[in-house]
Design an enzyme around this catalytic site. Sequence first.
Site, PDB file in Angstrom:
ATOM      1  N   CYS A   5       0.825  -1.219   0.000  1.00 16.97           N
ATOM      2  CA  CYS A   5       0.000   0.000   0.000  1.00 16.97           C
ATOM      3  C   CYS A   5       0.853   1.261   0.000  1.00 16.97           C
ATOM      4  CB  CYS A   5      -0.951  -0.011   1.190  1.00 16.97           C
ATOM      5  SG  CYS A   5      -1.933  -1.516   1.254  1.00 16.97           S
TER       6      CYS A   5
ATOM      7  N   HIS B 105      -9.326   3.744  -0.850  1.00 19.20           N
ATOM      8  CA  HIS B 105      -7.941   3.268  -0.802  1.00 19.20           C
ATOM      9  C   HIS B 105      -7.644   2.332  -1.968  1.00 19.20           C
ATOM     10  CE1 HIS B 105      -4.125   1.913   0.611  1.00 19.20           C
ATOM     11  NE2 HIS B 105      -4.524   0.908   1.355  1.00 19.20           N
TER      12      HIS B 105
ATOM     13  N   LYS C 154     -10.094   6.006   4.848  1.00 23.02           N
ATOM     14  CA  LYS C 154     -11.351   5.524   5.416  1.00 23.02           C
ATOM     15  C   LYS C 154     -12.569   5.982   4.607  1.00 23.02           C
ATOM     16  CE  LYS C 154     -14.417   3.960   8.200  1.00 23.02           C
ATOM     17  NZ  LYS C 154     -15.288   3.778   7.022  1.00 23.02           N
TER      18      LYS C 154
ATOM     19  N   ILE D 129     -12.879  -1.068  -0.250  1.00 23.17           N
ATOM     20  CA  ILE D 129     -12.170  -1.569  -1.432  1.00 23.17           C
ATOM     21  C   ILE D 129     -12.490  -0.583  -2.557  1.00 23.17           C
ATOM     22  CG2 ILE D 129     -12.131  -3.455  -3.109  1.00 23.17           C
ATOM     23  CD1 ILE D 129     -13.004  -5.262  -0.651  1.00 23.17           C
TER      24      ILE D 129
END
Lengths: 131, 388
Positions: B84, B334, B330, B210
């Site tokens: 990430c 992401h 959040k 997701i």
Amino acid sequence: MSDTESETRDAGFDEWLDAAEEGAAYYLACPNDHGSLPPRRVCPDCGVTDLEEASLPETGEIRTFTVTHVPTPAFEEDAPYATAVADFGPVRITGQVVGIDTEDVESGLEVEIEVTVSETTGERVLGFSPV
Amino acid sequence: MSDVRVAGVGLTPFGNAPERTSRDLFAEASIAAFEDSGVPRDDVDALLYGNFMGELSEHQGHQGPLMAEAAGVQAPATRYESACASSGAAVRDAVMRIRNGEDDVILVGGAERMTNLGTAGATEALAIAADDLWEVRAGMTFPGAYALMAQAYFDEYGGEHEDLAHIAVKNHENALNNEKAQYQSAIEVSDVLEAPQVSSPLGLYDSCPISDGAAAVVLTSEDYAEEHGLEAPVSISGTGQGGDRMALHDREYLARSPAARAAGDEAYADAGVDAADVDFAEVHDCFTIAEVLAIESLDLFPVGEGISAARDGRTTADGETPINLSGGLKAKGHPVGATGASQIAEVTKLLSGNHPNSEFVADATTGVAHNAGGTVASATVHVLEVTE
């Protein structure tokens, strides 16, 4: 997973599971008292290469845990299940906590290694059971 | 050593677009970044591109040259993979290349296609950022890994799920005006506490979604910006990277992120600032507990006090140190390979007054972007400052 695939072993790791199943789990000790888990040729703490197998303490203590409700596909039929990180002397290990209700798992719980099997895939899973 | 200017930024909306390929997403982000910068594509010396799960999500490796094509750039292109933190790592290398005088103009960014995998497939794909032998095969998922850290944090420093819930509430609130955010909806503490459990103590609303999306940033040397009369008031003045052992169980700390601390310390020293100079930060809140670990690692709050910062209003938009004014991972979303570059884009917009939430940091001169990979076995931190 097909029979052909499951016959392929991961050197170092599958041997460790074999040993654990026989009650002879081990860790890799370096001359400077660092512990680590196989497969490994170099001590990750100090870089020395003469690592030797040493007996893992028979019992460990859960340091932290979680109960997973949303698993990867490989554990679809196993969920919910508890996963924990436990201290075994010179090393810590991640394992699935078995032989206890998930709501009874807590930090400080004394456990021993028990190699179990995924209900979903039939593959071996490193587990902890309460002593 | 040349200063590094952010000449332009571009983002796609983050969200649910399972039909869109990453080449389409990155093309959109790069078009926006070029338009924002006024830099011609011909001047680009290199593309540095972050992506994590392209092989799994769309059967596509070797994405560097593909994305150069998509962006219309005739330049060597390399993909960066650091879970990430993939595009955070790409940004760091871009900064160093420009400083070294090797390149004058770099297109840096990232993209990720995830929602086409479904929840189970994406959970599996994300899990491979952990140690396959010792973690994934024991059933550890990524939410599970952060849950292990959350429980360890509670045991060591105190705090409870309700504290974490305030972080989710804050970040949703911040995203309300962010048109690129995946969720532009307010939630309440009770929503977080009553949501289905993912990995205890973390529930659905403790977790980032997701996402599909892309981010692109045009970076130039100071000399290039001045020669071409670019309007580029924001510089990346500090860069840092830290590393830690791959498996969470092999770390010295289960409830701290030393890799992020090392990255932050290095970036602060590089920029010649310290934590007290930081006006606001975009941090890697893939799970609510991750924001706690991040703001403590960046020295914005003492260890053990990050847990209550959102509840006490210290990190809200009108607080002393606003955290994740974009909505964070959040609420903004992401798409993992895009996240690090998107944070650079958000901080740049906030500092230059071009962000819907700029009013909350109207006098700010220094912002920080913190991008983490895995259970923070990788971390990059960048300091951005308004140039005179």
